[in-house]
Design an enzyme around this catalytic site. Structure first.
Site, mmCIF file in Angstrom:
data_model
loop_
_atom_site.group_PDB
_atom_site.id
_atom_site.type_symbol
_atom_site.label_atom_id
_atom_site.label_comp_id
_atom_site.label_asym_id
_atom_site.label_seq_id
_atom_site.Cartn_x
_atom_site.Cartn_y
_atom_site.Cartn_z
ATOM 1 N N ASP A 64 0.853 -1.195 0.000
ATOM 2 C CA ASP A 64 0.000 0.000 0.000
ATOM 3 C C ASP A 64 0.887 1.242 0.000
ATOM 4 O O ASP A 64 1.764 1.396 0.853
ATOM 5 C CB ASP A 64 -0.889 -0.034 1.249
ATOM 6 C CG ASP A 64 -1.942 1.065 1.239
ATOM 7 O OD1 ASP A 64 -3.138 0.731 1.231
ATOM 8 O OD2 ASP A 64 -1.562 2.255 1.262
ATOM 9 N N ASP A 155 -3.645 2.319 -5.426
ATOM 10 C CA ASP A 155 -2.461 2.338 -4.555
ATOM 11 C C ASP A 155 -2.242 1.075 -3.736
ATOM 12 O O ASP A 155 -1.338 1.025 -2.916
ATOM 13 C CB ASP A 155 -2.471 3.583 -3.659
ATOM 14 C CG ASP A 155 -2.975 3.324 -2.251
ATOM 15 O OD1 ASP A 155 -3.978 2.592 -2.130
ATOM 16 O OD2 ASP A 155 -2.367 3.835 -1.313
ATOM 17 N N GLU A 156 -3.048 0.034 -3.936
ATOM 18 C CA GLU A 156 -2.792 -1.175 -3.144
ATOM 19 C C GLU A 156 -3.026 -2.444 -3.940
ATOM 20 O O GLU A 156 -3.827 -2.472 -4.864
ATOM 21 C CB GLU A 156 -3.646 -1.187 -1.867
ATOM 22 C CG GLU A 156 -5.116 -1.171 -2.135
ATOM 23 C CD GLU A 156 -5.950 -1.354 -0.867
ATOM 24 O OE1 GLU A 156 -5.626 -2.215 -0.034
ATOM 25 O OE2 GLU A 156 -6.957 -0.631 -0.746
HETATM 26 N N1 DCP Z 1 -8.770 7.954 -1.290
HETATM 27 C C1 DCP Z 1 -9.895 8.721 -1.573
HETATM 28 N N2 DCP Z 1 -10.913 8.818 -0.656
HETATM 29 C C2 DCP Z 1 -10.835 8.174 0.538
HETATM 30 C C3 DCP Z 1 -9.708 7.386 0.831
HETATM 31 C C4 DCP Z 1 -8.686 7.303 -0.114
HETATM 32 O O1 DCP Z 1 -9.979 9.294 -2.653
HETATM 33 N N3 DCP Z 1 -11.832 8.283 1.413
HETATM 34 C C5 DCP Z 1 -7.677 7.897 -2.277
HETATM 35 C C6 DCP Z 1 -6.615 8.888 -1.907
HETATM 36 C C7 DCP Z 1 -5.515 8.071 -1.304
HETATM 37 C C8 DCP Z 1 -5.662 6.745 -2.021
HETATM 38 O O2 DCP Z 1 -7.059 6.619 -2.291
HETATM 39 O O3 DCP Z 1 -4.240 8.654 -1.510
HETATM 40 C C9 DCP Z 1 -5.182 5.577 -1.228
HETATM 41 O O4 DCP Z 1 -5.943 5.405 -0.047
HETATM 42 P P1 DCP Z 1 -5.285 4.933 1.309
HETATM 43 O O5 DCP Z 1 -6.379 4.574 2.236
HETATM 44 O O6 DCP Z 1 -4.232 3.916 1.051
HETATM 45 O O7 DCP Z 1 -4.613 6.265 1.908
HETATM 46 P P2 DCP Z 1 -3.232 6.930 1.605
HETATM 47 O O8 DCP Z 1 -2.431 6.142 0.633
HETATM 48 O O9 DCP Z 1 -3.478 8.344 1.196
HETATM 49 O O10 DCP Z 1 -2.530 6.965 3.030
HETATM 50 P P3 DCP Z 1 -1.827 5.748 3.837
HETATM 51 O O11 DCP Z 1 -0.400 6.157 3.983
HETATM 52 O O12 DCP Z 1 -2.535 5.711 5.144
HETATM 53 O O13 DCP Z 1 -2.021 4.507 3.017
HETATM 54 MG MG MG Z 2 -2.170 4.087 0.874
#
Ligand code: DCP
Ligand code: MG
Length: 427
Positions: A64, A155-156
């Protein structure tokens, strides 16, 4: 639930422990107590079934990206790295960088509220094309380790690296060595500008942890972004693991039942994938906060939740989940249902069931699908919906195999009905 409820006037300051002990001692053998025991036995049957399916032979990695959208924006505008920053708009944020998270600014929060929490917050608009491009770059790497990797979002992804690990044993050093992107090489003070030889490459070993490190290294070199990883015998633990040492970290769950149980015991239920806000609140009302609590309260859970929900909860309490990855976009279920005038004759009920199974089998064949779990859905004359499922070890692939399991489910449904089972819908 037998314990003394002392919130009645005139009951303050009682020795509750002592009173509860007396109640307990004298309840053993009572019908109430037997009923409690019966429910625990029901729960134990389910737990045994799940335990039988525990499989520690595969190695799954969940990867992720860290603060994904935000990190992409920081990469392209490095001055944002030290500032609180979020991606999205005034009405909604998609994510935030780790500096902004310190203020409570996070995904799914309106930007105007985030600004109240952190007035100096920089909000950058979404740039989907860039995120898609990075996603493609990471997926090219994943495919080298597992051609059937399962991409969950941009992203995952889940990778099953079991086969890779076996092939890897034969890799020579060169095949496990990767070179630094020139600008990312760590320069030592004694290096001259033209001499980065001491840091130009990194060699990785043979273990699952080495593979995760290698994956993360390669992602960083290719995209200039960091990712975190969880390595475990199943998807649930791998997913938990990628979050535990974020950002830019990883967690390894060894394929060891005792260690897994020890970890799960104190792990908050809310952090498990699939447990949302509503479930959290329901469980919290029962004072269930940790995964281990799910086990201790198994008798109550059987009383209060459906078999499907209980299975889900008990899997969590045992740290068990699937280790079979579904390829992206793959269909997960297929169904058919009929509404009819109320019927209660067993012969008619089974005839209806047979008809449904035939129709389902035809659809399955058309879609070239096999099944692992069969669910029987019923609606009785009081419009109460009920579902009952069974997961089997060998796949359901035709009418005979589907009908055999469906019959058992209907028999149970008939047996468990308070009155004569009378249905107006079956699915
Ligand atoms: N995303 C979104 N709306 C949300 C959650 C996430 O559009 N409610 C998008 C933006 C994030 C991406 O999906 O960058 C990936 O989600 P993650 O939950 O993996 O969050 P992040 O990668 O941003 O942070 P982390 O470091 O906690 O994984
Ligand atoms: Mg993420």
């Amino acid at each position: 639930r037998m314990a003394l409820n002392d919130n009645k006037a005139g009951m303050q300051g009682l020795d509750k422990d002592k009173i509860n002990q007396i109640i307990m001692d004298n309840t053993v053998g009572s019908r109430f107590y037997m009923n409690e025991q019966k429910r625990e036995m029901q729960a134990d049957d389910l737990l045994t079934e799940i335990e039988k399916q525990r499989d520690l032979t595969r190695t799954i990695i969940h990867i992720d990206m860290d603060a994904f959208y935000a990190s992409v924006e920081e990469r392209d505008r490095p001055e944002l790295k030290t500032k609180p920053m979020a991606v999205g708009g005034m009405d909604m944020l998609s994510t935030s960088n780790y500096v902004a998270r310190k203020y409570g600014v996070r995904a799914a929060m309106p930007g105007f509220i985030a600004k109240k929490l952190c007035p100096e917050l920089v909000i950058v608009p979404l740039n989907f094309d860039k995120y898609k491009q990075v996603s493609k770059q990471t997926q090219e790497i994943f495919a080298e380790y597992d051609a059937n990797f399962s991409g969950m979002s941009l992203d995952e992804a889940f990778l099953d690296i079991t086969d890779h690990l076996q092939k890897r044993i034969l890799y020579d050093e060169e095949e496990r060595t990767f070179h630094y992107h020139h600008s990312l090489a760590v320069k030592q003070p004694q290096d001259s500008d033209s001499d980065l030889s001491r840091n130009v490459s990194e060699t990785f070993g043979f273990s699952p942890e080495d593979v995760a490190n290698e994956l993360r290294f390669r992602i960083h070199q290719k995209t200039l972004l960091t990712a975190s990883a969880g390595i475990a015998p199943n998807t649930m633990l791998a997913k938990i693991g990628s979050d535990l040492n974020k950002p830019n970290g990883q967690t390894y769950f060894k394929p060891n039942r005792e260690e897994i149980l020890k970890f799960v015991k104190d792990f908050p239920v809310r952090k498990v994938n699939g447990v949302g806000k509503v479930t959290e609140q329901l469980l919290s009302a029962l004072d269930i906060k940790k995964c281990g609590d799910l086990y201790h309260r198994r008798g109550d859970l059987v009383l209060l939740f459906s078999e499907i929900s209980c299975s889900f909860f008990f899997r969590i309490s045992l740290g068990c989940s699937s280790n079979v990855l579904e390829s992206s976009g793959e269909r997960k279920s297929i169904s058919t249902e009929r509404t009819f005038n109320a019927i209660s004759e067993h012969k008619e009920l089974f005839a209806k069931l047979e008809e449904l199974c035939q129709s389902l089998a035809v659809d399955m064949e058309k879609e070239n699908l096999q099944g692992k779990t069969l669910t029987l859905k019923t609606k009785n004359v009081n419009f109460q919906l009920h579902t009952r499922s069974k997961t089997v070890t060998s796949p359901l692939f035709n009418f005979e195999s589907v009908f055999a399991v469906a019959q058992k489910l209907l028999e149970q449904e008939i047996m468990n009905a308070n009155n004569k089972l009378t249905l107006r819908l079956m699915g």
